[in-house]
Design a protein around this motif. Structure first.
Motif, PDB file in Angstrom:
ATOM      1  N   HIS A 108       0.789  -1.349  -0.042  1.00  0.00           N
ATOM      2  CA  HIS A 108       0.076   0.142   0.053  1.00  0.00           C
ATOM      3  C   HIS A 108       0.647   1.262  -0.131  1.00  0.00           C
ATOM      4  O   HIS A 108       0.589   2.283  -0.849  1.00  0.00           O
ATOM      5  CB  HIS A 108      -0.949   0.065   1.018  1.00  0.00           C
ATOM      6  CG  HIS A 108      -2.152  -0.959   0.913  1.00  0.00           C
ATOM      7  ND1 HIS A 108      -3.194  -0.628   0.446  1.00  0.00           N
ATOM      8  CD2 HIS A 108      -2.407  -2.338   1.479  1.00  0.00           C
ATOM      9  CE1 HIS A 108      -3.954  -1.638   0.198  1.00  0.00           C
ATOM     10  NE2 HIS A 108      -3.547  -2.633   1.060  1.00  0.00           N
ATOM     11  N   SER A 159      -0.054   4.980   4.902  1.00  0.00           N
ATOM     12  CA  SER A 159      -0.222   3.593   4.735  1.00  0.00           C
ATOM     13  C   SER A 159      -0.098   2.582   5.932  1.00  0.00           C
ATOM     14  O   SER A 159      -0.406   1.494   6.325  1.00  0.00           O
ATOM     15  CB  SER A 159       0.783   3.071   3.699  1.00  0.00           C
ATOM     16  OG  SER A 159       0.492   3.232   2.505  1.00  0.00           O
ATOM     17  N   TYR A 162      -2.846   0.802   7.860  1.00  0.00           N
ATOM     18  CA  TYR A 162      -3.271  -0.270   7.287  1.00  0.00           C
ATOM     19  C   TYR A 162      -2.948  -1.536   8.200  1.00  0.00           C
ATOM     20  O   TYR A 162      -3.764  -2.314   8.777  1.00  0.00           O
ATOM     21  CB  TYR A 162      -2.821  -0.643   5.931  1.00  0.00           C
ATOM     22  CG  TYR A 162      -3.634   0.188   4.863  1.00  0.00           C
ATOM     23  CD1 TYR A 162      -4.689  -0.039   4.281  1.00  0.00           C
ATOM     24  CD2 TYR A 162      -3.038   1.468   4.452  1.00  0.00           C
ATOM     25  CE1 TYR A 162      -5.438   0.546   3.309  1.00  0.00           C
ATOM     26  CE2 TYR A 162      -3.702   2.180   3.245  1.00  0.00           C
ATOM     27  CZ  TYR A 162      -4.934   1.719   3.021  1.00  0.00           C
ATOM     28  OH  TYR A 162      -5.438   2.516   1.951  1.00  0.00           O
ATOM     29  N   HIS A 184      -5.134  -6.084   1.851  1.00  0.00           N
ATOM     30  CA  HIS A 184      -5.706  -5.504   3.138  1.00  0.00           C
ATOM     31  C   HIS A 184      -6.991  -5.978   3.231  1.00  0.00           C
ATOM     32  O   HIS A 184      -7.346  -6.630   4.363  1.00  0.00           O
ATOM     33  CB  HIS A 184      -5.514  -3.922   2.900  1.00  0.00           C
ATOM     34  CG  HIS A 184      -6.523  -3.211   3.993  1.00  0.00           C
ATOM     35  ND1 HIS A 184      -7.629  -2.644   4.005  1.00  0.00           N
ATOM     36  CD2 HIS A 184      -6.010  -3.177   5.609  1.00  0.00           C
ATOM     37  CE1 HIS A 184      -7.985  -2.203   5.141  1.00  0.00           C
ATOM     38  NE2 HIS A 184      -7.269  -2.331   6.087  1.00  0.00           N
ATOM     39  N   SER A 198     -11.157  -0.219   9.673  1.00  0.00           N
ATOM     40  CA  SER A 198     -10.085  -0.608   8.671  1.00  0.00           C
ATOM     41  C   SER A 198     -10.744  -0.452   7.518  1.00  0.00           C
ATOM     42  O   SER A 198      -9.905   0.234   6.331  1.00  0.00           O
ATOM     43  CB  SER A 198      -9.777  -2.012   8.794  1.00  0.00           C
ATOM     44  OG  SER A 198      -8.854  -2.309  10.077  1.00  0.00           O
ATOM     45  N   SER A 199     -11.818  -1.058   7.219  1.00  0.00           N
ATOM     46  CA  SER A 199     -12.761  -1.040   5.724  1.00  0.00           C
ATOM     47  C   SER A 199     -12.990   0.682   5.403  1.00  0.00           C
ATOM     48  O   SER A 199     -12.642   0.964   4.248  1.00  0.00           O
ATOM     49  CB  SER A 199     -13.848  -1.642   5.825  1.00  0.00           C
ATOM     50  OG  SER A 199     -14.677  -1.611   4.682  1.00  0.00           O
ATOM     51  N   TYR A 201     -11.385   3.049   6.470  1.00  0.00           N
ATOM     52  CA  TYR A 201     -10.109   3.994   6.369  1.00  0.00           C
ATOM     53  C   TYR A 201      -9.350   3.623   4.969  1.00  0.00           C
ATOM     54  O   TYR A 201      -8.966   4.591   4.259  1.00  0.00           O
ATOM     55  CB  TYR A 201      -8.924   3.518   7.456  1.00  0.00           C
ATOM     56  CG  TYR A 201      -7.710   4.321   7.383  1.00  0.00           C
ATOM     57  CD1 TYR A 201      -7.583   5.531   7.770  1.00  0.00           C
ATOM     58  CD2 TYR A 201      -6.638   3.630   6.801  1.00  0.00           C
ATOM     59  CE1 TYR A 201      -6.368   6.295   7.416  1.00  0.00           C
ATOM     60  CE2 TYR A 201      -5.355   4.446   6.445  1.00  0.00           C
ATOM     61  CZ  TYR A 201      -5.223   5.698   6.920  1.00  0.00           C
ATOM     62  OH  TYR A 201      -4.183   6.359   6.640  1.00  0.00           O
ATOM     63  N   GLY A 202      -9.480   2.269   4.679  1.00  0.00           N
ATOM     64  CA  GLY A 202      -8.859   1.872   3.354  1.00  0.00           C
ATOM     65  C   GLY A 202      -9.651   2.522   2.217  1.00  0.00           C
ATOM     66  O   GLY A 202      -8.975   3.065   1.125  1.00  0.00           O
ATOM     67  N   THR A 206      -7.791   5.667  -0.262  1.00  0.00           N
ATOM     68  CA  THR A 206      -7.685   5.188  -1.477  1.00  0.00           C
ATOM     69  C   THR A 206      -8.604   6.162  -2.725  1.00  0.00           C
ATOM     70  O   THR A 206      -7.979   6.533  -3.529  1.00  0.00           O
ATOM     71  CB  THR A 206      -8.357   3.728  -1.886  1.00  0.00           C
ATOM     72  OG1 THR A 206      -7.536   2.899  -0.990  1.00  0.00           O
ATOM     73  CG2 THR A 206      -8.043   3.374  -3.448  1.00  0.00           C
TER      74      THR A 206
END
Length: 314
Positions: A108, A159, A162, A184, A198-199, A201-202, A206
């Protein structure tokens, strides 16, 4: 491995990478193009680095950014391909718990670094075409170094959450990751807790970074095209635009597979799993393979330098 499938555990010592689910019998054949792509990526990017290093006339901001891109591509491909090939050839599916999150961070962070380098290269083309007389005073060696550090810092800092967030969740369902690498979202889906942080944030990082990078690239090329269309002759316009085509091609080679993979993984619920895994591998492999080929073919200075090296050797 059967024990890993049935045992109830929390935070296992290792994960099991399945490879490409549904295509296990074809792993040997699939490894051939992947191995060829890795070889091309490694040789091509090392050649770019050595060519720029040995040729004083290439010691300019454009080629410094190209070297940063080559190093990024080498790290990005090396962080995934060796393990992937060990799965295909030796059925070596186990990856250490900490090593999995380390791989996640490298993937990432260097994807974000690559996007930042494309913005820096667009800035270089903008200054070179729209303000050529001040190009050497604006993009000095120290400024190029500062831009490079900013790009690397941005990728690393954004990153870091993550693996940090993913490591906090309890993993008590299974330790089997249906992929060739520690992607991830594929890892956090194995957690037992609420993984929305987590979901989200990713997803947000992105979309924000990709949108921001694309915005600045489009803004730069809008100004570049305006400057090109003001040139008096058609030959001058074509020659000036030709200096940008390599950059535009590598941008497309990076963003198209990345966006396609991102959309299929997030929203393609009816898409076969092996298709998602293959597209995820392609967006990690295609840019490192295509970037040195595109720049080697399209950039006259690099092409001539390589030809001189070959003729000298002969």
């Amino acid at each position: 491995m059967s024990a890993s499938n049935t045992t109830i555990f929390t935070n296992p010592s290792s994960f099991i990478l399945l490879g490409i689910p549904g295509l296990e019998r074809a792993h040997g054949w699939i490894s051939i193009p992947f191995c060829a792509m890795y070889t091309i990526a490694a040789l091509g990017n090392v050649t770019i680095l050595l060519t720029v290093k040995r040729e004083p006339s290439l010691h300019e901001p454009m080629y410094y950014f190209l070297c940063m891109l080559a190093i990024t591509d080498l790290v990005l491909s090396t962080s995934t391909l060796p393990k992937m090939l060990s799965i295909f050839w030796f059925n070596s599916r186990e990856i250490n718990f900490s090593a999995c999150f380390t791989q996640m961070f490298f993937i990432h962070s260097f994807l974000k670094i690559e996007g930042g380098i494309f913005v820096a290269m667009a800035l270089d083309r903008y200054v070179a075409i729209c303000n050529p007389l001040r190009h050497s005073t604006i993009l000095t060696n120290s400024m190029v170094a500062k831009i490079g550090l900013a790009v690397v810092g941005r990728g690393g800092i954004l990153s870091l959450p993550y693996p940090f967030l993913a490591r906090q969740w309890p993993y008590c369902k299974t330790n089997i990751i249906p992929s060739t690498h520690c992607e991830h979202i594929a890892v956090v889906k194995l957690a037992c807790g609420d993984i929305r942080v987590s979901s989200y944030y990713g997803l947000s990082v992105t979309l924000f970074l990709m949108g921001l990078d694309v915005f600045f690239i489009i803004l730069s090329y809008t100004q570049i095209l305006r400057a090109i269309f003001r040139l008096p002759s058609k030959d001058a316009r074509l020659k000036t635009f030709g200096t940008c085509t390599s950059h535009l091609l590598v941008i497309l080679a990076f963003y198209i597979p990345t966006l396609f993979s991102f959309l299929t993984q997030r929203f393609g619920h009816n898409v076969p799993l092996y298709y998602n895994v293959l597209t995820a591998n392609m967006y990690l492999l295609m840019p490192p393979v295509l970037n040195p080929i595109i720049y080697g073919v399209r950039t006259k200075q690099i092409r001539h330098r390589l030809l001189r090296l070959i003729i000298h050797k002969d």
